[in-house]
Design an enzyme around this catalytic site. Structure first.
Site, PDB file in Angstrom:
ATOM      1  N   LYS A  90       0.865  -1.189   0.000  1.00 55.16           N
ATOM      2  CA  LYS A  90       0.000   0.000   0.000  1.00 55.16           C
ATOM      3  C   LYS A  90       0.890   1.224   0.000  1.00 55.16           C
ATOM      4  O   LYS A  90       1.835   1.325   0.790  1.00 55.16           O
ATOM      5  CB  LYS A  90      -0.862  -0.026   1.280  1.00 55.16           C
ATOM      6  CG  LYS A  90      -1.797   1.144   1.423  1.00 55.16           C
ATOM      7  CD  LYS A  90      -3.140   0.867   0.777  1.00 55.16           C
ATOM      8  CE  LYS A  90      -3.930   2.122   0.503  1.00 55.16           C
ATOM      9  NZ  LYS A  90      -3.674   2.746  -0.812  1.00 55.16           N
ATOM     10  N   GLN A 111       7.387   3.905   3.690  1.00 53.18           N
ATOM     11  CA  GLN A 111       5.977   3.514   3.754  1.00 53.18           C
ATOM     12  C   GLN A 111       5.767   2.250   4.597  1.00 53.18           C
ATOM     13  O   GLN A 111       4.754   2.102   5.276  1.00 53.18           O
ATOM     14  CB  GLN A 111       5.475   3.275   2.326  1.00 53.18           C
ATOM     15  CG  GLN A 111       3.974   3.244   2.173  1.00 53.18           C
ATOM     16  CD  GLN A 111       3.357   4.639   2.124  1.00 53.18           C
ATOM     17  OE1 GLN A 111       3.848   5.510   1.456  1.00 53.18           O
ATOM     18  NE2 GLN A 111       2.273   4.830   2.844  1.00 53.18           N
ATOM     19  N   LYS A 114       5.709   3.447   8.152  1.00 54.02           N
ATOM     20  CA  LYS A 114       4.544   4.323   8.349  1.00 54.02           C
ATOM     21  C   LYS A 114       3.269   3.494   8.457  1.00 54.02           C
ATOM     22  O   LYS A 114       2.471   3.686   9.364  1.00 54.02           O
ATOM     23  CB  LYS A 114       4.454   5.267   7.146  1.00 54.02           C
ATOM     24  CG  LYS A 114       3.345   6.270   7.222  1.00 54.02           C
ATOM     25  CD  LYS A 114       3.213   7.057   5.925  1.00 54.02           C
ATOM     26  CE  LYS A 114       4.516   7.731   5.534  1.00 54.02           C
ATOM     27  NZ  LYS A 114       4.350   8.655   4.395  1.00 54.02           N
ATOM     28  N   LYS A 126       5.314   1.729  -3.262  1.00 54.48           N
ATOM     29  CA  LYS A 126       5.271   3.081  -3.840  1.00 54.48           C
ATOM     30  C   LYS A 126       5.487   2.942  -5.333  1.00 54.48           C
ATOM     31  O   LYS A 126       6.143   1.999  -5.791  1.00 54.48           O
ATOM     32  CB  LYS A 126       6.372   3.942  -3.230  1.00 54.48           C
ATOM     33  CG  LYS A 126       6.139   5.431  -3.373  1.00 54.48           C
ATOM     34  CD  LYS A 126       5.213   5.999  -2.305  1.00 54.48           C
ATOM     35  CE  LYS A 126       4.823   7.411  -2.592  1.00 54.48           C
ATOM     36  NZ  LYS A 126       4.033   8.010  -1.516  1.00 54.48           N
ATOM     37  N   GLY A 165      -2.792   8.196  -4.226  1.00 56.28           N
ATOM     38  CA  GLY A 165      -2.171   9.380  -4.826  1.00 56.28           C
ATOM     39  C   GLY A 165      -0.913   9.807  -4.095  1.00 56.28           C
ATOM     40  O   GLY A 165      -0.584   9.300  -3.025  1.00 56.28           O
ATOM     41  N   ASP A 166      -0.187  10.702  -4.702  1.00 53.66           N
ATOM     42  CA  ASP A 166       0.970  11.364  -4.091  1.00 53.66           C
ATOM     43  C   ASP A 166       1.185  12.621  -4.940  1.00 53.66           C
ATOM     44  O   ASP A 166       0.242  13.083  -5.606  1.00 53.66           O
ATOM     45  CB  ASP A 166       2.197  10.436  -4.096  1.00 53.66           C
ATOM     46  CG  ASP A 166       3.363  10.971  -3.267  1.00 53.66           C
ATOM     47  OD1 ASP A 166       3.274  10.976  -2.042  1.00 53.66           O
ATOM     48  OD2 ASP A 166       4.384  11.425  -3.845  1.00 53.66           O
ATOM     49  N   THR A 209      -4.164  13.608   5.115  1.00 49.45           N
ATOM     50  CA  THR A 209      -2.732  13.781   5.409  1.00 49.45           C
ATOM     51  C   THR A 209      -2.493  15.118   6.099  1.00 49.45           C
ATOM     52  O   THR A 209      -1.784  15.192   7.117  1.00 49.45           O
ATOM     53  CB  THR A 209      -1.901  13.665   4.120  1.00 49.45           C
ATOM     54  OG1 THR A 209      -2.273  12.462   3.450  1.00 49.45           O
ATOM     55  CG2 THR A 209      -0.421  13.629   4.428  1.00 49.45           C
ATOM     56  N   ASN A 240      -2.225  19.106  -2.053  1.00 49.27           N
ATOM     57  CA  ASN A 240      -3.195  18.432  -1.191  1.00 49.27           C
ATOM     58  C   ASN A 240      -2.848  18.545   0.295  1.00 49.27           C
ATOM     59  O   ASN A 240      -3.663  18.959   1.115  1.00 49.27           O
ATOM     60  CB  ASN A 240      -3.290  16.961  -1.632  1.00 49.27           C
ATOM     61  CG  ASN A 240      -4.119  16.139  -0.691  1.00 49.27           C
ATOM     62  OD1 ASN A 240      -3.606  15.535   0.243  1.00 49.27           O
ATOM     63  ND2 ASN A 240      -5.419  16.144  -0.885  1.00 49.27           N
ATOM     64  N   SER A 378      -6.707   5.877   3.926  1.00 46.87           N
ATOM     65  CA  SER A 378      -6.759   4.940   2.791  1.00 46.87           C
ATOM     66  C   SER A 378      -7.102   3.542   3.305  1.00 46.87           C
ATOM     67  O   SER A 378      -7.886   2.814   2.683  1.00 46.87           O
ATOM     68  CB  SER A 378      -5.402   4.881   2.085  1.00 46.87           C
ATOM     69  OG  SER A 378      -5.290   5.912   1.137  1.00 46.87           O
TER      70      SER A 378
HETATM   71  P1  NDP Z   1       0.659  17.721  -4.570  1.00 45.79           P
HETATM   72  O1  NDP Z   1       1.096  17.341  -5.918  1.00 45.79           O
HETATM   73  O2  NDP Z   1      -0.791  17.912  -4.302  1.00 45.79           O
HETATM   74  O3  NDP Z   1       1.411  19.061  -4.112  1.00 45.79           O
HETATM   75  C1  NDP Z   1       2.790  19.129  -4.067  1.00 45.79           C
HETATM   76  C2  NDP Z   1       3.205  20.548  -3.747  1.00 45.79           C
HETATM   77  O4  NDP Z   1       4.600  20.584  -3.507  1.00 45.79           O
HETATM   78  C3  NDP Z   1       2.930  21.527  -4.862  1.00 45.79           C
HETATM   79  O5  NDP Z   1       2.675  22.785  -4.318  1.00 45.79           O
HETATM   80  C4  NDP Z   1       4.243  21.497  -5.642  1.00 45.79           C
HETATM   81  O6  NDP Z   1       4.499  22.664  -6.393  1.00 45.79           O
HETATM   82  C5  NDP Z   1       5.244  21.375  -4.517  1.00 45.79           C
HETATM   83  N1  NDP Z   1       6.454  20.691  -4.987  1.00 45.79           N
HETATM   84  C6  NDP Z   1       6.532  19.453  -5.544  1.00 45.79           C
HETATM   85  N2  NDP Z   1       7.797  19.176  -5.885  1.00 45.79           N
HETATM   86  C7  NDP Z   1       8.520  20.258  -5.539  1.00 45.79           C
HETATM   87  C8  NDP Z   1       9.886  20.588  -5.642  1.00 45.79           C
HETATM   88  N3  NDP Z   1      10.758  19.720  -6.157  1.00 45.79           N
HETATM   89  N4  NDP Z   1      10.289  21.789  -5.154  1.00 45.79           N
HETATM   90  C9  NDP Z   1       9.397  22.664  -4.629  1.00 45.79           C
HETATM   91  N5  NDP Z   1       8.086  22.401  -4.517  1.00 45.79           N
HETATM   92  C10 NDP Z   1       7.659  21.225  -4.959  1.00 45.79           C
HETATM   93  O7  NDP Z   1       1.271  16.612  -3.587  1.00 45.79           O
HETATM   94  P2  NDP Z   1       0.860  16.231  -2.106  1.00 45.79           P
HETATM   95  O8  NDP Z   1       0.399  17.444  -1.375  1.00 45.79           O
HETATM   96  O9  NDP Z   1      -0.014  15.049  -2.166  1.00 45.79           O
HETATM   97  O10 NDP Z   1       2.258  15.724  -1.505  1.00 45.79           O
HETATM   98  C11 NDP Z   1       3.191  16.594  -0.864  1.00 45.79           C
HETATM   99  C12 NDP Z   1       4.143  15.782  -0.008  1.00 45.79           C
HETATM  100  O11 NDP Z   1       3.396  15.038   0.974  1.00 45.79           O
HETATM  101  C13 NDP Z   1       4.984  14.739  -0.752  1.00 45.79           C
HETATM  102  O12 NDP Z   1       6.233  14.608  -0.111  1.00 45.79           O
HETATM  103  C14 NDP Z   1       4.184  13.464  -0.545  1.00 45.79           C
HETATM  104  O13 NDP Z   1       5.000  12.312  -0.675  1.00 45.79           O
HETATM  105  C15 NDP Z   1       3.719  13.673   0.878  1.00 45.79           C
HETATM  106  N6  NDP Z   1       2.576  12.860   1.273  1.00 45.79           N
HETATM  107  C16 NDP Z   1       1.386  12.945   0.597  1.00 45.79           C
HETATM  108  C17 NDP Z   1       0.316  12.173   1.004  1.00 45.79           C
HETATM  109  C18 NDP Z   1      -1.032  12.325   0.383  1.00 45.79           C
HETATM  110  O14 NDP Z   1      -1.973  11.714   0.904  1.00 45.79           O
HETATM  111  N7  NDP Z   1      -1.213  13.114  -0.661  1.00 45.79           N
HETATM  112  C19 NDP Z   1       0.451  11.178   2.078  1.00 45.79           C
HETATM  113  C20 NDP Z   1       1.725  11.239   2.775  1.00 45.79           C
HETATM  114  C21 NDP Z   1       2.732  12.026   2.349  1.00 45.79           C
HETATM  115  P3  NDP Z   1       4.296  22.642  -7.986  1.00 45.79           P
HETATM  116  O15 NDP Z   1       2.836  22.687  -8.193  1.00 45.79           O
HETATM  117  O16 NDP Z   1       5.015  23.858  -8.461  1.00 45.79           O
HETATM  118  O17 NDP Z   1       4.922  21.364  -8.479  1.00 45.79           O
END
Ligand code: NDP
Length: 445
Positions: A90, A111, A114, A126, A165-166, A209, A240, A378
C-alpha cells in the site's frame, strides 16, 4: 553481521549505487534503531535489517502515449512492492519529472514503517512515473493514465497491491486510472484509494494527510502544555497536504503565513484564512496556476525561487517534497523561535536539519509518523470498500484523530530519553517491531 552502522551503510551503498535518497532513508532508520537491534539480537541473527531494506519486487515499465499534437511520448512507469509482511502493498503513485528508482525506493521503504505505525494491516509500496502533469491537458493526463494502468493492472489487486495518490496524482488521476482498470478487468473493486465519493471513496481522504499532520503536531505541542491557538505557522507546498494542513490549523486557532510551489513562496502576515484558502484551492486544483497569483491578488510578499523558512514562525509544516529544509534553514527556523516541526511531506528535512532540531530539543515529528494520516484513511477506505458501506465524516475524522494520537503515543513510548522525546527513534522502533516480528513468524521469505 555488521560491526558498525558505517559498515552496514557501505554495503547498502555498494549494492544500490547512485540511489542517494534511498541511502538517506535507510541510514535514518538504521542509525536510530541500531542500539535497539544490539539489545535484541534475534533480529540481527535473522538478518531482518538486510531483508527489510530489499524490496520484495520492483516493476519498471514503458508507458507510451500520444499527446494532443498527435506525437508519441514515452515515459517510464514503476511500482516498488516493498514489503507485504503485515498486509498487501500500500502506498501512493507519484507523477513528477524527478521520479526515479531511488526516490521510489526511499518512499516505499518509509511507507513500510509508516503503515505499520497506523496499526492497520497494510504492507508498504510506492510507484509512479517521470511524467509531468504540469502544462498537460486533461485529455493528455487521461491518455497517459490509461497507458500507465494498461501495464499496472496486472500487478495490483484489492488483496495484493492498492496504490493511492501522491505528488501529481490527485482525484483526477485516480479517476482515470480506476476507469481504465475497471475497463480491462471488468471488475469494480477497491484497487486504488483516494477514489471519488460517488464511486467508493471515503469521506476525509482528501483532508487526511494535512489534518493528520496537524493532529500529530497538536499532540506534540500538548506534551509541553501548548496548543495551536494564536501560533504562527509556516507551511510549504500548496497541494493536497498543504491545503488541508492550512484548513485544520485555521480551525484550531493558528495563523498560517506561508505557502509555496516549485517557483517560490508567498508570505502573508495577516494569515491565510478560509476565504483566501478557497482561492488557493481553486487556483491549484482547478485552474492549476502558480502561487505567485496569490501574492498578486492579496498584495502580499512573493519570494521568487525561495523556500518559506525565513518567515518568523512558531510551527513549521513542510508539505511539498523531500530535502526542502537544510541545516541553515533549520537553524534559521530555530533562531526565529520555531518550537515545533511536523513533516507533512516525506523526508522534507535533510539529516543535518534534523540534527539541529534534536540538538535544540524542539519538537520534531518525522514524516512516517506525522503524515501517516493519509494512508491511515486509505486503510479505512479499503475497509469500507470491503464492507460495501460508508462511514460518516465525523466517524472517519474521529478514527483518524485516534490513529494519530496512538501513533504519537507509540513514538513517546519508544523514543523518550529523560525529558526529551526523539520521535525519529520512536517511530522507527515502533514501526519496525511489528513488521520484523511478522517476518520472523513467516520464516525465511
Ligand atoms: P501535490 O502534488 O498535491 O502538491 C505538491 C506541492 O509541492 C505543490 O505545491 C508542488 O508545487 C510542490 N512541490 C513538488 N515538488 C517540488 C519541488 N521539487 N520543489 C518545490 N516544490 C515542490 O502533492 P501532495 O500534497 O499530495 O504531496 C506533498 C508531499 O506530501 C509529498 O512529499 C508526498 O510524498 C507527501 N505525502 C502525501 C500524502 C497524500 O496523501 N497526498 C500522504 C503522505 C505524504 P508545484 O505545483 O510547483 O509542483
Amino acid at each position: 553481521m555488521y560491526s558498525s552502522i558505517d559498515s552496514f551503510m557501505e554495503r547498502v551503498t555498494a549494492k544500490n549505487p547512485g540511489e542517494k535518497e534511498f541511502h538517506q532513508a535507510v541510514y535514518e532508520v538504521v542509525e536510530s534503531i541500531w542500539d535497539f537491534l544490539q539489545e535484541n539480537p534475534h533480529y540481527v541473527h535473522a538478518k531482518i535489517m538486510e531483508r527489510i531494506i530489499e524490496p520484495e519486487r520492483v516493476l519498471m515499465f514503458r508507458v507510451p502515449w500520444r499527446n494532443d499534437r498527435g506525437e508519441i511520448e514515452i515515459n517510464r512507469g514503476y511500482r516498488v512492492e516493498f514489503n507485504s509482511a503485515i498486509g498487501p502493498y500500500k502506498g501512493g503513485l507519484r507523477f513528477h519529472p524527478s521520479v526515479n528508482l531511488s526516490i521510489l525506493k526511499f518512499l516505499g521503504f518509509e511507507q513500510v514503517f509508516k503503515n505499520s505505525l497506523t496499526t492497520l494491516p497494510m504492507g508498504g509500496g510506492k510507484g509512479g512515473s517521470d511524467f509531468d502533469p504540469k502544462g498537460k491537458s486533461d485529455n493528455e493526463v487521461m491518455t497517459f493514465c490509461q497507458s500507465f494502468m494498461t501495464e499496472l493492472y496486472r500487478h495490483v489487486g484489492p488483496n495484493t497491491d492498492i496504490p493511492a495518490g501522491d505528488i501529481g496524482v490527485g482525484g483526477r488521476e485516480i479517476g482515470f486510472l480506476f476507469g481504465q482498470y475497471k475497463r480491462i478487468r471488468n471488475e469494480f473493486t477497491g484497487i486504488l484509494t483516494g477514489k471519488g465519493l460517488n464511486w467508493g471513496g471515503s469521506l476525509i481522504r482528501p483532508e487526511a494527510t494535512g489534518y493528520g499532520a496537524v493532529y500529530f503536531a497538536k499532540e506534540m505541542l500538548n506534551t509541553r502544555g501548548e496548543s495551536f491557538e494564536g501560533k504562527t505557522v509556516a507551511i510549504s507546498g500548496s497541494g493536497n497536504v498543504a491545503q488541508y494542513a492550512n484548513e485544520k490549523i485555521n480551525q484550531l486557532g493558528g495563523k498560517v503565513v506561508t505557502l509555496s510551489d516549485s517557483n517560490g513562496s508567498i508570505y502573508d502576515p495577516d494569515g491565510i484564512d478560509e476565504e483566501k484558502l478557497q482561492f488557493i484551492m481553486e487556483l491549484k486544483n482547478v485552474k492549476r496556476g502558480r502561487i505567485k497569483e496569490y501574492a498578486e491578488k492579496y498584495g502580499c510578499e512573493y519570494w521568487e525561487n525561495k523556500r518559506p523558512w525565513k518567515a518568523q514562525v512558531e510551527v513549521a509544516i513542510p508539505s511539498a517534497t523531500q530535502n526542502e529544509i537544510n541545516k541553515e534553514e533549520a537553524q534559521m527556523l530555530v533562531d526565529n523561535g520555531c518550537v515545533c516541526v511536523a513533516e507533512g511531506a516525506n523526508m522534507p528535512c535533510e539529516p543535518e536539519a534534523i540534527e539541529v532540531f534534536h540538538e535544540k530539543e524542539i519538537l520534531f515529528g518525522p514524516g512516517k509518523a506525522a503524515n501517516a494520516g493519509g494512508v491511515a484513511v486509505s486503510g479505512l477506505e479499503m475497509s469500507q470498500n470491503s464492507m460495501r458501506l460508508g462511514w460518516s465524516r465525523e466517524e472517519v475524522d474521529q478514527k483518524l484523530h485516534n490513529i494519530m494520537k496512538n501513533i504519537h503515543d507509540a513514538c513517546v513510548k519508544q523514543g523518550t530519553k529523560g525529558e526529551y522525546v526523539n520521535y525519529v527513534k520512536g517511530s522507527n522502533i515502533a514501526g519496525f517491531i511489528k513488521v520484523a516480528d511478522a517476518m520472523l513468524d513467516q520464516g525465511v521469505v
